[in-house]
Design a protein around this motif. Structure first.
Motif, PDB file in Angstrom:
ATOM      1  N   GLY A   1       0.835  -1.203   0.230  1.00 18.07           N
ATOM      2  CA  GLY A   1      -0.065  -0.002  -0.024  1.00 18.07           C
ATOM      3  C   GLY A   1       0.814   1.341  -0.037  1.00 18.07           C
ATOM      4  O   GLY A   1       2.010   1.469   0.088  1.00 18.07           O
ATOM      5  N   LEU A   2       0.126   2.504  -0.255  1.00 17.97           N
ATOM      6  CA  LEU A   2       0.871   3.832  -0.128  1.00 17.97           C
ATOM      7  C   LEU A   2       1.360   4.339   1.197  1.00 17.97           C
ATOM      8  O   LEU A   2       0.755   3.612   2.056  1.00 17.97           O
ATOM      9  CB  LEU A   2      -0.010   4.943  -0.667  1.00 17.97           C
ATOM     10  CG  LEU A   2      -0.736   4.616  -1.874  1.00 17.97           C
ATOM     11  CD1 LEU A   2      -1.951   5.920  -2.111  1.00 17.97           C
ATOM     12  CD2 LEU A   2       0.325   4.499  -2.780  1.00 17.97           C
ATOM     13  N   THR A   3       2.631   4.627   1.173  1.00 16.68           N
ATOM     14  CA  THR A   3       3.558   4.861   2.633  1.00 16.68           C
ATOM     15  C   THR A   3       3.449   6.422   2.629  1.00 16.68           C
ATOM     16  O   THR A   3       3.701   7.135   1.918  1.00 16.68           O
ATOM     17  CB  THR A   3       4.641   4.133   2.502  1.00 16.68           C
ATOM     18  OG1 THR A   3       4.812   2.932   2.176  1.00 16.68           O
ATOM     19  CG2 THR A   3       5.452   4.677   3.795  1.00 16.68           C
ATOM     20  N   PHE A   4       2.946   6.699   4.123  1.00 19.43           N
ATOM     21  CA  PHE A   4       3.129   8.344   4.628  1.00 19.43           C
ATOM     22  C   PHE A   4       3.757   8.327   5.681  1.00 19.43           C
ATOM     23  O   PHE A   4       3.461   7.576   6.982  1.00 19.43           O
ATOM     24  CB  PHE A   4       1.579   8.915   4.803  1.00 19.43           C
ATOM     25  CG  PHE A   4       0.749   8.878   3.624  1.00 19.43           C
ATOM     26  CD1 PHE A   4       0.656   9.995   2.730  1.00 19.43           C
ATOM     27  CD2 PHE A   4      -0.026   7.594   3.031  1.00 19.43           C
ATOM     28  CE1 PHE A   4      -0.074   9.837   1.755  1.00 19.43           C
ATOM     29  CE2 PHE A   4      -0.946   7.606   2.141  1.00 19.43           C
ATOM     30  CZ  PHE A   4      -0.981   8.970   1.282  1.00 19.43           C
ATOM     31  N   SER A   5       5.138   8.695   5.387  1.00 14.76           N
ATOM     32  CA  SER A   5       6.200   8.348   6.551  1.00 14.76           C
ATOM     33  C   SER A   5       5.915   9.115   7.864  1.00 14.76           C
ATOM     34  O   SER A   5       6.222   8.565   8.806  1.00 14.76           O
ATOM     35  CB  SER A   5       7.621   8.986   5.845  1.00 14.76           C
ATOM     36  OG  SER A   5       7.836   8.213   4.572  1.00 14.76           O
ATOM     37  N   ASP A   6       5.480  10.424   7.759  1.00 14.27           N
ATOM     38  CA  ASP A   6       4.957  11.090   9.026  1.00 14.27           C
ATOM     39  C   ASP A   6       3.711  10.445   9.519  1.00 14.27           C
ATOM     40  O   ASP A   6       2.748  10.375   9.024  1.00 14.27           O
ATOM     41  CB  ASP A   6       4.873  12.515   8.592  1.00 14.27           C
ATOM     42  CG  ASP A   6       4.706  13.439   9.801  1.00 14.27           C
ATOM     43  OD1 ASP A   6       4.042  13.238  10.562  1.00 14.27           O
ATOM     44  OD2 ASP A   6       5.827  14.212   9.726  1.00 14.27           O
TER      45      ASP A   6
ATOM     46  N   LEU B   1      -0.687  19.878  13.130  1.00 14.89           N
ATOM     47  CA  LEU B   1      -0.412  18.607  13.615  1.00 14.89           C
ATOM     48  C   LEU B   1       0.959  18.622  14.010  1.00 14.89           C
ATOM     49  O   LEU B   1       1.389  17.226  14.184  1.00 14.89           O
ATOM     50  CB  LEU B   1      -1.181  17.536  12.602  1.00 14.89           C
ATOM     51  CG  LEU B   1      -2.749  17.626  12.411  1.00 14.89           C
ATOM     52  CD1 LEU B   1      -2.700  16.372  10.966  1.00 14.89           C
ATOM     53  CD2 LEU B   1      -3.385  17.217  13.450  1.00 14.89           C
ATOM     54  N   GLY B   2       1.816  19.339  13.541  1.00 11.59           N
ATOM     55  CA  GLY B   2       3.389  19.102  13.725  1.00 11.59           C
ATOM     56  C   GLY B   2       4.046  18.111  12.734  1.00 11.59           C
ATOM     57  O   GLY B   2       4.957  17.724  12.736  1.00 11.59           O
ATOM     58  N   VAL B   3       3.285  18.082  11.394  1.00 10.08           N
ATOM     59  CA  VAL B   3       3.782  17.449  10.244  1.00 10.08           C
ATOM     60  C   VAL B   3       5.273  17.907   9.919  1.00 10.08           C
ATOM     61  O   VAL B   3       5.295  19.117   9.573  1.00 10.08           O
ATOM     62  CB  VAL B   3       2.683  17.309   9.202  1.00 10.08           C
ATOM     63  CG1 VAL B   3       3.284  16.845   7.798  1.00 10.08           C
ATOM     64  CG2 VAL B   3       1.557  16.753   9.481  1.00 10.08           C
ATOM     65  N   THR B   4       6.185  16.938   9.497  1.00 12.42           N
ATOM     66  CA  THR B   4       7.332  17.535   8.850  1.00 12.42           C
ATOM     67  C   THR B   4       7.556  16.935   7.732  1.00 12.42           C
ATOM     68  O   THR B   4       8.473  17.269   7.053  1.00 12.42           O
ATOM     69  CB  THR B   4       8.453  17.154   9.943  1.00 12.42           C
ATOM     70  OG1 THR B   4       8.772  15.481  10.292  1.00 12.42           O
ATOM     71  CG2 THR B   4       8.379  17.724  11.636  1.00 12.42           C
ATOM     72  N   ASP B   5       6.989  15.827   7.533  1.00 12.99           N
ATOM     73  CA  ASP B   5       7.422  14.966   6.151  1.00 12.99           C
ATOM     74  C   ASP B   5       6.487  14.779   5.034  1.00 12.99           C
ATOM     75  O   ASP B   5       5.451  13.996   5.771  1.00 12.99           O
ATOM     76  CB  ASP B   5       8.222  13.553   6.659  1.00 12.99           C
ATOM     77  CG  ASP B   5       8.807  12.944   5.544  1.00 12.99           C
ATOM     78  OD1 ASP B   5       8.532  13.155   4.206  1.00 12.99           O
ATOM     79  OD2 ASP B   5       9.406  11.984   5.436  1.00 12.99           O
ATOM     80  N   LEU B   6       6.338  15.047   3.893  1.00 11.82           N
ATOM     81  CA  LEU B   6       5.348  14.923   3.317  1.00 11.82           C
ATOM     82  C   LEU B   6       5.229  13.792   2.239  1.00 11.82           C
ATOM     83  O   LEU B   6       4.663  13.799   1.234  1.00 11.82           O
ATOM     84  CB  LEU B   6       5.210  16.172   2.252  1.00 11.82           C
ATOM     85  CG  LEU B   6       4.864  17.590   2.871  1.00 11.82           C
ATOM     86  CD1 LEU B   6       4.840  18.805   1.993  1.00 11.82           C
ATOM     87  CD2 LEU B   6       3.559  17.477   3.886  1.00 11.82           C
ATOM     88  N   ALA B   7       6.215  12.908   2.563  1.00  8.53           N
ATOM     89  CA  ALA B   7       6.390  11.875   1.573  1.00  8.53           C
ATOM     90  C   ALA B   7       5.024  11.027   1.777  1.00  8.53           C
ATOM     91  O   ALA B   7       4.362  10.582   2.582  1.00  8.53           O
ATOM     92  CB  ALA B   7       7.223  10.962   2.437  1.00  8.53           C
ATOM     93  N   GLY B   8       4.684  10.560   0.532  1.00 11.55           N
ATOM     94  CA  GLY B   8       3.315   9.958   0.107  1.00 11.55           C
ATOM     95  C   GLY B   8       2.394  10.941  -0.390  1.00 11.55           C
ATOM     96  O   GLY B   8       1.296  10.422  -0.924  1.00 11.55           O
TER      97      GLY B   8
END
Length: 297
Positions: free
Chosen positions: A50-55, A89-96
């Motif tokens: 499946g798709l990966t959302f690292s954060d 939300l404190g998101v740092t990584d947009l991978a995915g």
């Protein structure tokens, strides 16, 4: 019991056909297995890739948006998303996030994002909010030519050349950055609202042809010459709070600045002529001129 020559021939032919059939079946099975490994096949419900959302925070927000708290996130799960928010939300990584190609509206404001490279594939976006992050490089946004509203306020942006191709922009918020050169904005003639307060701007010549502007914030910069405002006849709200303006002849000569429009001039070293002659001339046209202390941005 001896087999005739013709019978022997038929027996050999049958054995040959059976061997050939077995071989073809084996080949077919091998091709089926190989085709199942190809990446361009439709994703089955039990697909483990499946798709990966690292954060982790982004991953939770995605799952909430698609109503899928557990299990693999499949391309089909996100295909119908048209708007999405992961603000505060404190998101740092947009991978995915590059997989959300159907999005029209995306809110990533008030996070800790630095790298927005993965947004370059979201070419259907019309509204994008990236305010209050840690962004410096906005070149990935140059491919998002459908954008109509863009909020980049409260970042660390100095180079705005990546915005020059966004011809459909109507709202652009760039306040509280490190912008000096406005030349990439010269062709953004669809802009109606432009916020550039709290930057490092000294020259506003690039704004000369942005005649659709009705709201312009230039507060807390280093502007002395406001000649570029002479053609902006659609202005209804103009803030020059906290600059280096001494005279406002340009505003008097602009016939579009008139009844019920607002001009903020607080915090400028206005000349006596500006205070005693020019500002009263604007007020005579029923322009609301603000020269007293204000909390204007």
């Amino acid at each position: 019991d001896l087999v005739s020559p013709s019978g022997t021939h038929r027996t050999r032919m049958v054995r040959f056909d059976m061997n050939r059939l077995s071989a073809l079946i084996c080949v077919g099975l091998m091709l089926a297995v190989l085709s199942g490994c190809r990446g361009d096949q439709p994703v089955a419900p039990g697909f483990s890739g499946g798709l990966t959302f690292s954060d982790p925070r982004l991953n939770i927000a995605i799952r909430q948006a698609i109503l899928k708290p557990t299990g693999d996130i499949l391309p089909s799960d996100v295909a119908r998303l048209r708007w999405f928010s992961a603000a505060r939300l404190g998101v740092t990584d947009l991978a995915g996030i590059q997989h959300l190609t159907g999005l029209r509206s995306l809110d990533l404001g008030n996070n800790r994002i630095r790298d927005i490279t993965r947004l370059s594939r979201l070419r259907s976006l019309e509204l994008l909010y990236l305010n209050n992050n840690l962004i410096q490089d906005i070149s990935p946004l140059s491919s998002l030519t459908s954008l109509a509203s863009l909020d980049l306020s409260g970042n660390q942006i100095g180079d705005v050349s990546g915005l020059g191709m966004l011809k459909d922009l109507e709202l652009l918020y760039m306040n509280r950055n490190q912008v000096e050169d406005l030349s990439p904005f010269s062709g953004l003639t669809s802009l109606k609202i432009l916020l550039l307060s709290n930057n490092r701007i000294g020259n506003i010549g690039a704004l000369t042809d942005l005649v659709s502007l009705n709201t312009l914030y230039l507060s807390s910069n280093q502007i002395e010459d406001i000649t570029a405002l002479s053609k902006l006849t659609s202005l209804t709200y103009l803030s020059l709070f906290g600059n280096r303006v001494t005279e406002v002849t340009v505003l008097i000569d602009n016939p579009g600045i008139s009844t019920f429009d607002t001009v903020v001039l607080t915090g400028n070293p206005l000349s006596e002529f500006a205070v005693t002659v020019q500002i009263p001339a604007l007020e005579a046209r029923r322009v609301n001129v603000i020269v007293t202390p204000t909390t204007d941005i």
